[in-house]
Design an enzyme around this catalytic site. Sequence first.
Site, PDB file in Angstrom:
ATOM      1  N   GLU A   1     -54.846 -35.604 -15.966  1.00 48.51           N
ATOM      2  CA  GLU A   1     -55.018 -34.201 -15.570  1.00 48.51           C
ATOM      3  C   GLU A   1     -53.909 -33.785 -14.624  1.00 48.51           C
ATOM      4  OE1 GLU A   1     -58.987 -33.463 -14.089  1.00 48.51           O
ATOM      5  OE2 GLU A   1     -59.910 -34.234 -15.886  1.00 48.51           O
TER       6      GLU A   1
ATOM      7  N   HIS B   1     -61.084 -28.796 -16.286  1.00 43.73           N
ATOM      8  CA  HIS B   1     -61.937 -29.388 -15.236  1.00 43.73           C
ATOM      9  C   HIS B   1     -62.584 -28.302 -14.357  1.00 43.73           C
ATOM     10  CE1 HIS B   1     -62.590 -33.332 -12.815  1.00 43.73           C
ATOM     11  NE2 HIS B   1     -63.599 -32.496 -12.642  1.00 43.73           N
TER      12      HIS B   1
HETATM   13  P1  NAD Z   1     -75.618 -39.027 -10.934  1.00 48.09           P
HETATM   14  O1  NAD Z   1     -75.223 -40.188 -10.095  1.00 48.09           O
HETATM   15  O2  NAD Z   1     -76.741 -38.150 -10.474  1.00 48.09           O
HETATM   16  O3  NAD Z   1     -75.992 -39.536 -12.408  1.00 48.09           O
HETATM   17  C1  NAD Z   1     -75.246 -40.475 -13.110  1.00 48.09           C
HETATM   18  C2  NAD Z   1     -76.213 -41.247 -14.017  1.00 48.09           C
HETATM   19  O4  NAD Z   1     -75.452 -42.108 -14.841  1.00 48.09           O
HETATM   20  C3  NAD Z   1     -77.214 -42.114 -13.241  1.00 48.09           C
HETATM   21  O5  NAD Z   1     -78.530 -41.835 -13.654  1.00 48.09           O
HETATM   22  C4  NAD Z   1     -76.795 -43.534 -13.611  1.00 48.09           C
HETATM   23  O6  NAD Z   1     -77.901 -44.441 -13.672  1.00 48.09           O
HETATM   24  C5  NAD Z   1     -76.188 -43.316 -14.974  1.00 48.09           C
HETATM   25  N1  NAD Z   1     -75.312 -44.393 -15.421  1.00 48.09           N
HETATM   26  C6  NAD Z   1     -74.577 -45.250 -14.682  1.00 48.09           C
HETATM   27  N2  NAD Z   1     -73.935 -46.109 -15.484  1.00 48.09           N
HETATM   28  C7  NAD Z   1     -74.278 -45.807 -16.754  1.00 48.09           C
HETATM   29  C8  NAD Z   1     -73.957 -46.350 -18.018  1.00 48.09           C
HETATM   30  N3  NAD Z   1     -73.149 -47.396 -18.139  1.00 48.09           N
HETATM   31  N4  NAD Z   1     -74.494 -45.762 -19.107  1.00 48.09           N
HETATM   32  C9  NAD Z   1     -75.333 -44.725 -19.006  1.00 48.09           C
HETATM   33  N5  NAD Z   1     -75.692 -44.171 -17.815  1.00 48.09           N
HETATM   34  C10 NAD Z   1     -75.162 -44.706 -16.721  1.00 48.09           C
HETATM   35  O7  NAD Z   1     -74.303 -38.192 -11.156  1.00 48.09           O
HETATM   36  P2  NAD Z   1     -74.198 -36.640 -11.568  1.00 48.09           P
HETATM   37  O8  NAD Z   1     -74.230 -35.800 -10.343  1.00 48.09           O
HETATM   38  O9  NAD Z   1     -75.137 -36.374 -12.667  1.00 48.09           O
HETATM   39  O10 NAD Z   1     -72.691 -36.604 -12.102  1.00 48.09           O
HETATM   40  C11 NAD Z   1     -72.294 -37.345 -13.258  1.00 48.09           C
HETATM   41  C12 NAD Z   1     -70.787 -37.323 -13.366  1.00 48.09           C
HETATM   42  O11 NAD Z   1     -70.347 -36.007 -13.672  1.00 48.09           O
HETATM   43  C13 NAD Z   1     -70.064 -37.625 -12.036  1.00 48.09           C
HETATM   44  O12 NAD Z   1     -69.916 -38.990 -11.823  1.00 48.09           O
HETATM   45  C14 NAD Z   1     -68.733 -36.942 -12.209  1.00 48.09           C
HETATM   46  O13 NAD Z   1     -67.817 -37.854 -12.732  1.00 48.09           O
HETATM   47  C15 NAD Z   1     -69.016 -35.853 -13.230  1.00 48.09           C
HETATM   48  N6  NAD Z   1     -68.825 -34.503 -12.664  1.00 48.09           N
HETATM   49  C16 NAD Z   1     -67.980 -33.662 -13.318  1.00 48.09           C
HETATM   50  C17 NAD Z   1     -67.769 -32.369 -12.842  1.00 48.09           C
HETATM   51  C18 NAD Z   1     -66.853 -31.425 -13.557  1.00 48.09           C
HETATM   52  O14 NAD Z   1     -66.268 -30.554 -12.919  1.00 48.09           O
HETATM   53  N7  NAD Z   1     -66.700 -31.537 -14.858  1.00 48.09           N
HETATM   54  C19 NAD Z   1     -68.422 -31.941 -11.672  1.00 48.09           C
HETATM   55  C20 NAD Z   1     -69.298 -32.817 -11.040  1.00 48.09           C
HETATM   56  C21 NAD Z   1     -69.486 -34.105 -11.548  1.00 48.09           C
END
Ligand code: NAD
Length: 304
Positions: free
Chosen positions: A259, A278
Amino acid sequence: MKVLVAAPLHEKALEVLKNAGFEVLYEEYPDEERLVELVRDVDAIIVRSKPKVTRKVIENAPKLKVIGRAGVGLDNIDLEAAKERGVKVVNSPGASSRSVAELVFGLLFAVARKVAFADRKMREGVWAKKQCMGIELEGKTIGIIGFGRIGYEVAKIANAFGMNVLLYDPKPNEERAREVGGKFVELEELLRESDVVTLHVPLIDATYHLINEERLKLMKKTAILINAARGAVVDTNALVRALQEGWIYGAGLDVFEEEPLPKDHPLTKLDNVVLTPHIGASTEEAQMRAGVQVAEQIVEILKG
Ligand code: NAD
């Protein structure tokens, strides 16, 4: 008490700090040298994904008690140095969950109904009605990989659209799954059964290239993949081939392995992919919540 705000912060968050009687110093994205000068007499710093709060910055801030990150990732903060100096670090993990989930559906509709493609054609003066046959979401199956904060919001919306919800998460929350009418299954089953696969896992060793050639080939030829998690959760080269050769129907991507996405990247040449830069958390509401949550925690720590 003095708070250095070193990145753009929502005005409601600034109000929280000012109402608490703090002096607020604002300078956008100072470099390390400037930051070292600015932090000499501050009690708190607020940043976003920038600027970097390095060991040098922390060690030059004798009064510093707390670092606030308006957002989630803490990779721009030297956590080890903060810990050594007893400096607390606070962030706002749930602030953008709904915004990311809503963008997922924005991308999904754009792919399923070819909205972006149709718009491009209109601007070229082409009435591409025949090429814009799409699919409905009601009654289709969505597979949510990672059922955390964002996955849960996605599931709520999917449920409201009348979609069947399959879930995969190594730490299944059965109560929340029941709430959204979701069912936990193994990853392979989710990939085979879903019409839409959406990724909501953190980028860790176990999720690097989680969606690779083998797993893309398990998906239906009519399936849509959405990635608004982190670019490297998907093997981009494999995805490009999947989209070129029709292993899947299309993809909606908000995040990329590199990115900004390099100009003329193969993904930009494909009509069955919709790309956004993003912007998952880029809403007024998410930015407000992120700022206010961090400001409130800082007030509590400094006054507590
Ligand atoms: P979160 O921690 O609440 O949820 C993540 C989930 O993934 C958890 O339930 C965890 O158990 C699960 N997990 C971990 N390893 C795994 C695997 N191998 N297979 C399947 N599930 C698995 O996080 P969130 O707040 O829901 O955010 C998720 C992701 O979204 C963040 O880590 C970030 O990278 C991304 N995000 C992107 C943006 C964007 O602008 N596009 C913004 C915020 C977050």
